[in-house]
Write a protein that holds these residues in place. Structure first.
Motif, PDB file in Angstrom:
ATOM      1  N   ASP A 116      -7.378   1.390  -6.767  1.00  0.00           N
ATOM      2  CA  ASP A 116      -7.476   2.745  -6.238  1.00  0.00           C
ATOM      3  C   ASP A 116      -8.309   2.683  -4.960  1.00  0.00           C
ATOM      4  O   ASP A 116      -9.510   2.424  -5.002  1.00  0.00           O
ATOM      5  N   MET A 117      -7.695   2.912  -3.820  1.00  0.00           N
ATOM      6  CA  MET A 117      -8.392   2.878  -2.542  1.00  0.00           C
ATOM      7  C   MET A 117      -8.467   4.261  -1.920  1.00  0.00           C
ATOM      8  O   MET A 117      -8.508   4.420  -0.704  1.00  0.00           O
ATOM      9  N   SER A 118      -8.509   5.273  -2.772  1.00  0.00           N
ATOM     10  CA  SER A 118      -8.584   6.652  -2.308  1.00  0.00           C
ATOM     11  C   SER A 118      -9.967   6.971  -1.757  1.00  0.00           C
ATOM     12  O   SER A 118     -10.949   6.278  -2.026  1.00  0.00           O
ATOM     13  N   ALA A 171     -10.337  11.690   2.151  1.00  0.00           N
ATOM     14  CA  ALA A 171      -9.181  12.101   2.954  1.00  0.00           C
ATOM     15  C   ALA A 171      -7.876  12.104   2.167  1.00  0.00           C
ATOM     16  O   ALA A 171      -6.841  12.513   2.704  1.00  0.00           O
ATOM     17  N   GLY A 172      -7.907  11.651   0.917  1.00  0.00           N
ATOM     18  CA  GLY A 172      -6.689  11.692   0.121  1.00  0.00           C
ATOM     19  C   GLY A 172      -6.500  10.478  -0.761  1.00  0.00           C
ATOM     20  O   GLY A 172      -7.337   9.574  -0.823  1.00  0.00           O
ATOM     21  N   ALA A 173      -5.374  10.466  -1.474  1.00  0.00           N
ATOM     22  CA  ALA A 173      -5.058   9.388  -2.406  1.00  0.00           C
ATOM     23  C   ALA A 173      -4.473   8.191  -1.671  1.00  0.00           C
ATOM     24  O   ALA A 173      -3.765   8.337  -0.671  1.00  0.00           O
ATOM     25  N   GLY A 206       0.811  -1.211   0.000  1.00  0.00           N
ATOM     26  CA  GLY A 206       0.000   0.000   0.000  1.00  0.00           C
ATOM     27  C   GLY A 206       0.843   1.258   0.000  1.00  0.00           C
ATOM     28  O   GLY A 206       1.967   1.264   0.508  1.00  0.00           O
ATOM     29  N   SER A 207       0.301   2.313  -0.581  1.00  0.00           N
ATOM     30  CA  SER A 207       0.984   3.602  -0.565  1.00  0.00           C
ATOM     31  C   SER A 207      -0.051   4.718  -0.543  1.00  0.00           C
ATOM     32  O   SER A 207      -1.132   4.586  -1.114  1.00  0.00           O
ATOM     33  N   PHE A 208       0.286   5.803   0.123  1.00  0.00           N
ATOM     34  CA  PHE A 208      -0.596   6.968   0.163  1.00  0.00           C
ATOM     35  C   PHE A 208      -0.209   7.892  -0.992  1.00  0.00           C
ATOM     36  O   PHE A 208       0.381   8.952  -0.804  1.00  0.00           O
TER      37      PHE A 208
END
Length: 253
Positions: free
Chosen positions: A97-99, A102-104, A75-77
């Motif tokens: 895409d799990m955005s 609250a953000g990407a 995972g990465s933000f």
């Protein structure tokens, strides 16, 4: 709980498995890689045990259920190649895409990528993002305890009231069409640790209990199942003061 046949190849959605009494056993992301392959990305359940239970329902010899021991989730933000419910598929890698609001956020499933060292702080941040957007994380103690409505899974479009032939469907549909859902998820914040199963109280009266909790960045975030008309002030759990927060949107697929 959702219809894999209606899912377009190259896309994914939230889904889950219920008991015949309509209680959620586990939640997962349902990925339709192509017309022949569907992946279940489990959030918390043990994959080997889950697969063994599913095999009891196999009636077609051409269908196989196996745990992909070779795949790793990274995972990465950050923004990736995938967008919304569309998967980004490239050779031996699949990206989701799990955005949310609250953000990407991106999750990559890979059989060849170098696996980074475990980062407890980053993992807690990831879980906090899930909870803030209303995605329950169900430890073993909370499995088979709650209906989809009580977990507010309509916010994630994670179940269907029209599709038949899944365990618990009759109870889920009856609750929906008769308007009998009286409880749902509430996002709570505390300066002290909280544990799943802890009772949430208001003025000494038990209102419900905590389903998921995580400590991240000097605070604890928790999801609790409470009455839809429950007060949002003066809440406590295990002696800790709780503050109700608004759930973020954008994680539905």
């Amino acid at each position: 709980m959702s219809d894999a046949k209606a899912l377009v190849a190259g896309h994914w959605q939230w889904s889950g498995w219920l008991t015949p009494k309509g209680r959620v056993i586990a939640l997962f992301a349902l990925l339709k890689i192509d017309e022949e392959n569907v992946w279940l990305l489990l959030q918390d359940a043990d994959p080997a045990e889950f697969a063994a239970r599913l095999r009891k329902f196999l009636f077609r010899s051409k269908t196989a259920i196996a745990v992909r021991e070779d795949l790793h989730a990274i995972g990465s933000f950050a923004t990736g190649a995938a967008r919304g419910a569309a998967l980004a598929i490239d050779a031996d890698e699949v990206e989701l895409d799990m955005s949310g609001a609250a953000g990407a956020r991106t999750l990559r499933l890979s059989a060849s990528a170098t696996i980074p060292d475990a980062d407890a702080e980053a993992l807690a941040r990831w879980t906090a993002f899930d909870l803030a957007h209303g995605l329950p994380r169900l430890p073993a103690s909370q499995s088979e305890q709650w209906t989809p409505q009580q977990l507010s899974l309509d916010r994630l479009r994670a179940y269907s009231v029209k599709k038949g032939c899944y365990p618990g469907q009759e109870i889920v549909a009856r609750t929906h069409f008769l308007g009998q859902a009286k409880r749902g998820l509430v996002l709570l914040e505390s300066e002290r640790p909280l544990a799943p199963g802890a009772q949430v109280e208001h003025e000494g009266k038990a209102l419900g209990s905590i389903v998921s909790a995580v400590q991240a960045e000097s605070r604890t975030l928790a999801l609790a199942v409470l009455p839809l008309d429950a007060p949002t002030a003066a809440l406590h759990a295990d002696g800790a003061a709780l503050r109700a927060l608004a759930l973020s949107e954008g994680l539905a697929r």
